[in-house]
Design a protein around this motif. Structure first.
Motif, PDB file in Angstrom:
ATOM      1  N   PRO A 175       0.806  -1.226   0.000  1.00 11.69           N
ATOM      2  CA  PRO A 175       0.000   0.000   0.000  1.00 11.69           C
ATOM      3  C   PRO A 175       0.838   1.275   0.000  1.00 11.69           C
ATOM      4  CG  PRO A 175       0.030  -0.970   2.178  1.00 11.69           C
ATOM      5  CD  PRO A 175       0.743  -1.931   1.270  1.00 11.69           C
ATOM      6  N   GLY A 176       2.155   1.154   0.138  1.00 11.17           N
ATOM      7  CA  GLY A 176       3.011   2.332   0.216  1.00 11.17           C
ATOM      8  C   GLY A 176       3.456   2.870  -1.135  1.00 11.17           C
ATOM      9  N   ILE A 177       2.892   2.368  -2.241  1.00  7.43           N
ATOM     10  CA  ILE A 177       3.277   2.858  -3.564  1.00  7.43           C
ATOM     11  C   ILE A 177       2.085   3.529  -4.229  1.00  7.43           C
ATOM     12  CG2 ILE A 177       2.757   0.682  -4.740  1.00  7.43           C
ATOM     13  CD1 ILE A 177       5.212   1.229  -6.542  1.00  7.43           C
ATOM     14  N   GLU A 178       2.351   4.643  -4.868  1.00  2.00           N
ATOM     15  CA  GLU A 178       1.306   5.329  -5.630  1.00  2.00           C
ATOM     16  C   GLU A 178       1.932   6.051  -6.806  1.00  2.00           C
ATOM     17  OE1 GLU A 178      -0.714   8.535  -3.505  1.00  2.00           O
ATOM     18  OE2 GLU A 178       1.011   8.704  -2.173  1.00  2.00           O
ATOM     19  N   PHE A 179       1.097   6.371  -7.781  1.00  4.87           N
ATOM     20  CA  PHE A 179       1.556   7.040  -8.998  1.00  4.87           C
ATOM     21  C   PHE A 179       0.713   8.293  -9.192  1.00  4.87           C
ATOM     22  CE2 PHE A 179       2.746   2.649  -9.259  1.00  4.87           C
ATOM     23  CZ  PHE A 179       4.067   2.740  -9.655  1.00  4.87           C
ATOM     24  N   LEU A 180       1.405   9.434  -9.273  1.00  4.52           N
ATOM     25  CA  LEU A 180       0.728  10.726  -9.322  1.00  4.52           C
ATOM     26  C   LEU A 180       1.247  11.563 -10.487  1.00  4.52           C
ATOM     27  CD1 LEU A 180       0.919  11.577  -5.512  1.00  4.52           C
ATOM     28  CD2 LEU A 180      -1.037  10.631  -6.762  1.00  4.52           C
ATOM     29  N   ARG A 181       0.350  12.358 -11.058  1.00  9.32           N
ATOM     30  CA  ARG A 181       0.736  13.238 -12.134  1.00  9.32           C
ATOM     31  C   ARG A 181       1.583  14.383 -11.583  1.00  9.32           C
ATOM     32  NH1 ARG A 181       0.251  17.901 -14.252  1.00  9.32           N
ATOM     33  NH2 ARG A 181       0.267  18.209 -16.505  1.00  9.32           N
ATOM     34  N   HIS A 182       2.676  14.650 -12.272  1.00  9.41           N
ATOM     35  CA  HIS A 182       3.498  15.815 -11.944  1.00  9.41           C
ATOM     36  C   HIS A 182       4.221  16.284 -13.193  1.00  9.41           C
ATOM     37  CE1 HIS A 182       5.944  18.680  -9.845  1.00  9.41           C
ATOM     38  NE2 HIS A 182       7.033  18.141 -10.368  1.00  9.41           N
ATOM     39  N   ALA A 183       4.047  17.547 -13.512  1.00 15.20           N
ATOM     40  CA  ALA A 183       4.811  18.175 -14.588  1.00 15.20           C
ATOM     41  C   ALA A 183       5.940  18.947 -13.930  1.00 15.20           C
ATOM     42  CB  ALA A 183       3.926  19.114 -15.407  1.00 15.20           C
ATOM     43  N   TRP A 184       7.149  18.737 -14.396  1.00 11.42           N
ATOM     44  CA  TRP A 184       8.304  19.401 -13.813  1.00 11.42           C
ATOM     45  C   TRP A 184       8.089  20.908 -13.765  1.00 11.42           C
ATOM     46  CZ3 TRP A 184      12.049  16.423 -17.464  1.00 11.42           C
ATOM     47  CH2 TRP A 184      12.070  15.080 -17.093  1.00 11.42           C
ATOM     48  N   GLY A 185       8.423  21.479 -12.627  1.00 11.06           N
ATOM     49  CA  GLY A 185       8.264  22.909 -12.430  1.00 11.06           C
ATOM     50  C   GLY A 185       6.964  23.279 -11.739  1.00 11.06           C
ATOM     51  N   GLU A 186       6.002  22.366 -11.718  1.00 10.25           N
ATOM     52  CA  GLU A 186       4.740  22.613 -11.012  1.00 10.25           C
ATOM     53  C   GLU A 186       4.927  22.357  -9.519  1.00 10.25           C
ATOM     54  OE1 GLU A 186       1.623  20.246 -12.735  1.00 10.25           O
ATOM     55  OE2 GLU A 186       1.554  21.458 -14.557  1.00 10.25           O
ATOM     56  N   ASP A 187       3.949  22.806  -8.739  1.00  6.28           N
ATOM     57  CA  ASP A 187       3.976  22.629  -7.295  1.00  6.28           C
ATOM     58  C   ASP A 187       4.112  21.150  -6.932  1.00  6.28           C
ATOM     59  OD1 ASP A 187       3.671  22.975  -4.545  1.00  6.28           O
ATOM     60  OD2 ASP A 187       1.487  23.177  -4.666  1.00  6.28           O
ATOM     61  N   THR A 188       5.043  20.841  -6.063  1.00  7.07           N
ATOM     62  CA  THR A 188       5.266  19.450  -5.647  1.00  7.07           C
ATOM     63  C   THR A 188       4.522  19.088  -4.360  1.00  7.07           C
ATOM     64  OG1 THR A 188       7.256  20.018  -4.403  1.00  7.07           O
ATOM     65  CG2 THR A 188       7.551  19.382  -6.721  1.00  7.07           C
ATOM     66  N   THR A 189       3.858  20.052  -3.739  1.00  4.52           N
ATOM     67  CA  THR A 189       3.177  19.806  -2.468  1.00  4.52           C
ATOM     68  C   THR A 189       2.250  18.593  -2.509  1.00  4.52           C
ATOM     69  OG1 THR A 189       3.323  22.158  -1.957  1.00  4.52           O
ATOM     70  CG2 THR A 189       1.761  20.868  -0.661  1.00  4.52           C
ATOM     71  N   PRO A 190       1.455  18.395  -3.585  1.00  2.48           N
ATOM     72  CA  PRO A 190       0.568  17.220  -3.611  1.00  2.48           C
ATOM     73  C   PRO A 190       1.309  15.874  -3.562  1.00  2.48           C
ATOM     74  CG  PRO A 190      -0.108  18.810  -5.269  1.00  2.48           C
ATOM     75  CD  PRO A 190       1.214  19.277  -4.738  1.00  2.48           C
ATOM     76  N   LEU A 191       2.597  15.877  -3.854  1.00  2.00           N
ATOM     77  CA  LEU A 191       3.378  14.633  -3.837  1.00  2.00           C
ATOM     78  C   LEU A 191       3.861  14.270  -2.438  1.00  2.00           C
ATOM     79  CD1 LEU A 191       5.547  15.277  -7.024  1.00  2.00           C
ATOM     80  CD2 LEU A 191       3.310  14.158  -6.863  1.00  2.00           C
ATOM     81  N   GLY A 192       3.864  15.243  -1.521  1.00  2.00           N
ATOM     82  CA  GLY A 192       4.243  14.978  -0.138  1.00  2.00           C
ATOM     83  C   GLY A 192       5.723  15.063   0.173  1.00  2.00           C
ATOM     84  N   PRO A 193       6.438  16.052  -0.383  1.00  2.00           N
ATOM     85  CA  PRO A 193       7.857  16.175  -0.028  1.00  2.00           C
ATOM     86  C   PRO A 193       8.020  16.581   1.431  1.00  2.00           C
ATOM     87  CG  PRO A 193       7.171  18.096  -1.263  1.00  2.00           C
ATOM     88  CD  PRO A 193       5.985  17.151  -1.217  1.00  2.00           C
ATOM     89  N   PRO A 194       9.207  16.448   1.995  1.00  2.00           N
ATOM     90  CA  PRO A 194      10.445  16.053   1.319  1.00  2.00           C
ATOM     91  C   PRO A 194      10.597  14.535   1.234  1.00  2.00           C
ATOM     92  CG  PRO A 194      10.943  16.623   3.577  1.00  2.00           C
ATOM     93  CD  PRO A 194       9.458  16.868   3.386  1.00  2.00           C
ATOM     94  N   PHE A 195      11.407  14.114   0.272  1.00  2.00           N
ATOM     95  CA  PHE A 195      11.719  12.705   0.066  1.00  2.00           C
ATOM     96  C   PHE A 195      13.164  12.449   0.468  1.00  2.00           C
ATOM     97  CE2 PHE A 195       8.042  13.389  -2.535  1.00  2.00           C
ATOM     98  CZ  PHE A 195       7.314  12.217  -2.394  1.00  2.00           C
ATOM     99  N   ASP A 196      13.416  11.244   0.955  1.00  2.00           N
ATOM    100  CA  ASP A 196      14.783  10.849   1.315  1.00  2.00           C
ATOM    101  C   ASP A 196      15.620  10.537   0.087  1.00  2.00           C
ATOM    102  OD1 ASP A 196      14.142  10.816   4.140  1.00  2.00           O
ATOM    103  OD2 ASP A 196      13.090   8.923   3.755  1.00  2.00           O
ATOM    104  N   VAL A 197      14.958   9.962  -0.925  1.00  2.00           N
ATOM    105  CA  VAL A 197      15.652   9.524  -2.133  1.00  2.00           C
ATOM    106  C   VAL A 197      14.839   9.958  -3.341  1.00  2.00           C
ATOM    107  CG1 VAL A 197      16.502   7.516  -3.434  1.00  2.00           C
ATOM    108  CG2 VAL A 197      16.583   7.492  -0.928  1.00  2.00           C
ATOM    109  N   ILE A 198      15.515  10.520  -4.327  1.00  2.00           N
ATOM    110  CA  ILE A 198      14.897  10.879  -5.603  1.00  2.00           C
ATOM    111  C   ILE A 198      15.599  10.072  -6.681  1.00  2.00           C
ATOM    112  CG2 ILE A 198      14.423  12.726  -7.261  1.00  2.00           C
ATOM    113  CD1 ILE A 198      14.687  14.703  -4.895  1.00  2.00           C
ATOM    114  N   VAL A 199      14.814   9.347  -7.478  1.00  2.00           N
ATOM    115  CA  VAL A 199      15.379   8.555  -8.568  1.00  2.00           C
ATOM    116  C   VAL A 199      14.720   8.963  -9.881  1.00  2.00           C
ATOM    117  CG1 VAL A 199      16.017   6.574  -7.127  1.00  2.00           C
ATOM    118  CG2 VAL A 199      13.748   6.648  -8.187  1.00  2.00           C
ATOM    119  N   GLY A 200      15.425   8.702 -10.951  1.00  2.00           N
ATOM    120  CA  GLY A 200      14.906   8.947 -12.289  1.00  2.00           C
ATOM    121  C   GLY A 200      15.943   8.523 -13.310  1.00  2.00           C
TER     122      GLY A 200
END
Length: 152
Positions: A103-128
């Protein structure tokens, strides 16, 4: 391997199945398949699960979801896969379900440069992976990476 409808990956002790979809390229978006770099980084994390275990992870540009699913399987406490393409998000969610992710995985829309608040930062690790294909996106990607990593 890009043209297969389904691919199988060994990530650490986990076998991951990823379905891929093919569609017309529109608006500069890419197909929802596993790029080689996503497998390479997933494989590396499979050998070093301590890098994501019990950590809050975000993936920018999740595509078909392999890297996010790998992080979940390797014990991330929360994994958020992001993409601008709704087809990628739907396929990533489907792939998470067929791999019995937690249950700890989810997929959310995000366009780079837009507000990241809905994603729930801060994150410990960022991958791409395979993110730098056009210089026009560098500035907005850096803006998102700063926000996702938090003030510290």
């Amino acid at each position: 391997p890009f043209q297969l409808d389904k691919r199988f990956f060994e990530i650490g002790e986990h076998r991951v199945t990823i379905e891929q979809r093919w569609q017309e390229r529109t608006k500069g978006l890419f197909q929802t398949f596993v790029w080689d770099a996503a497998f390479v980084l997933s494989d590396y994390l499979g050998r070093r699960p301590d890098l994501v275990r019990a950590k809050k992870v975000v993936e920018v540009g999740c595509g078909a979801g392999l890297l996010s699913i790998a992080c979940d399987k390797l014990g991330a406490s929360r994994t958020v896969g992001t993409d601008i393409d709704p087809t990628s998000l739907e396929l990533s969610q489907h792939n998470a379900e067929i791999n019995n992710c937690g249950p700890g995985i989810e997929f959310l829309r995000h366009a780079w440069g837009e507000d990241t608040t809905p994603l729930g930062p801060p994150f410990d690790v960022i991958v791409g992976t395979d993110l730098f294909y056009s210089p026009q996106f560098f500035t907005v990607l850096l803006t998102s990476l700063r926000e996702l990593s938090g003030p510290n």
